[in-house]
Design an enzyme around this catalytic site. Sequence first.
Site, short mmCIF file in Angstrom:
data_model
loop_
_atom_site.label_atom_id
_atom_site.label_comp_id
_atom_site.label_asym_id
_atom_site.label_seq_id
_atom_site.Cartn_x
_atom_site.Cartn_y
_atom_site.Cartn_z
N THR A 137 0.83 -1.20 0.00
CA THR A 137 0.00 0.00 0.00
C THR A 137 0.87 1.26 0.00
O THR A 137 2.01 1.23 0.46
CB THR A 137 -0.93 -0.01 1.22
OG1 THR A 137 -0.15 -0.32 2.39
CG2 THR A 137 -2.04 -1.03 1.06
N MET A 168 -0.92 0.12 7.59
CA MET A 168 -1.18 -0.64 6.36
C MET A 168 0.08 -1.34 5.87
O MET A 168 0.02 -2.47 5.37
CB MET A 168 -1.74 0.29 5.27
CG MET A 168 -3.16 0.74 5.52
SD MET A 168 -3.94 1.48 4.05
CE MET A 168 -2.99 3.01 3.90
N HIS A 169 1.23 -0.69 6.03
CA HIS A 169 2.48 -1.34 5.64
C HIS A 169 2.74 -2.60 6.45
O HIS A 169 3.26 -3.59 5.93
CB HIS A 169 3.66 -0.36 5.78
CG HIS A 169 3.84 0.53 4.59
ND1 HIS A 169 4.91 1.38 4.43
CD2 HIS A 169 3.08 0.70 3.48
CE1 HIS A 169 4.80 2.02 3.28
NE2 HIS A 169 3.69 1.63 2.70
N GLU A 170 2.39 -2.56 7.74
CA GLU A 170 2.55 -3.76 8.57
C GLU A 170 1.72 -4.92 8.01
O GLU A 170 2.12 -6.08 8.10
CB GLU A 170 2.14 -3.46 10.02
CG GLU A 170 3.16 -2.63 10.79
CD GLU A 170 4.52 -3.31 10.87
OE1 GLU A 170 4.57 -4.52 11.22
OE2 GLU A 170 5.54 -2.66 10.57
#
Length: 249
Positions: free
Chosen positions: A137, A229-231
């Site tokens: 994302t 979101m990156h996680e």
Amino acid sequence: MTHSVVELIEIESAIIQVKMQDRTHKNAFSQELTDDLIQAFEYIRQNPKYKAVILTGYDNYFASGGTQEGLLRIQQGLTKFTDDNLYSLALDCEIPVIAAMQGHGIGGGFVMGLFADIVILSRESVYTANFMKYGFTPGMGATFIVPKKLGFSLAQEILLNAGSYRGADLEKRGVPFKVLPRAEVLDYAVELAQELAEKPRNSLVTLKDHLVAPLRDQLPRVIEQELMMHEKTFHHEEVKSRIKGLYGN
């Protein structure tokens, strides 16, 4: 004044050009380019004679976003895009910043340009928020500034689809920026900067503070959400293989 990959050019006493020219990495965010950009904006902050900044690249490149190595380090959980706060350099700068995007703006490079106060695009150049091409994302405030600057509907398409758009295509889609032939972008930016430089610096700073206050206030929360979101999306093998296989294509 020249750092190794960023040149500071005093066009007039009140106008300074920040020219990114990391030819080795085609203006991708190498550590060298990152450090030099941060130093350049710190130099500008310490020099109250300036009233306008022109941010530009070299030849066909404005800025190309993360390096392959940098993206892989984020994928492996070693770094985050917030470790080097490139995305808000223009937003945090006291005086107006003109992004003279004479060349390609790719991923975080395109996003960094959109944080400027005035944006000029080149008809021939390619602009893309290509995060999802690699399967993760968007970061760097893209989910915030792309809708703010381009409008929600176009931003959804650009961010979800990760497609590439010529400046001429974006002009047809109704972007609110001046779109010019590449050879004319810098000259037009200088004209705008000269008009800005006619105004009192205190008034420029005061008005910019007022205009971008909502952006400065809202951005930290969006960055938190992008990191969350990156996680969820970054640390997958498919993303790793996409970065290795698709980078630069």
